[in-house]
Design a protein around this motif. Structure first.
Motif: not given
Length: 93
Positions: A64-93
């Motif tokens: 969702h966050v990097y839809a434009d980059q993915i449309d241009e050929g970016g790899d969704v799995d590589d872009l996960v590392a560009a997000l800063s997941f806070k502990p509150c979110a990690l506890a739910q995912l």
């Protein structure tokens, strides 16, 4: 998970978790659980925006966050590392 007959089956992971993505200028987008107290503190900073969305996992947030980059050929799995997941979110995912 929804089966072909319309019933649900427990998969061990909740579907459609509500999260908030905070965009704070030049830094990596922060991913919080919706309603996290840290969101209000972060939003006090000038030039910060946010959006709420439902996501099943970190990959869905990245898509969702990097839809434009993915449309241009970016790899969704590589872009996960560009997000800063806070502990509150990690506890739910």
């Amino acid at each position: 998970m929804r089966t072909q007959d319309g019933s649900t089956q427990e998969t061990g992971r909740r579907e459609g978790l509500r999260i908030t993505v905070v965009y704070a200028g030049m830094g990596d987008p922060e991913v919080h659980a919706a309603g996290c107290a840290d969101i209000a503190r972060t939003m006090k900073t000038r030039g910060v925006s946010s959006e709420e969305l439902d996501a099943a996992d970190a990959r869905a947030v990245s898509a969702h966050v990097y839809a434009d980059q993915i449309d241009e050929g970016g790899d969704v799995d590589d872009l996960v590392a560009a997000l800063s997941f806070k502990p509150c979110a990690l506890a739910q995912l």
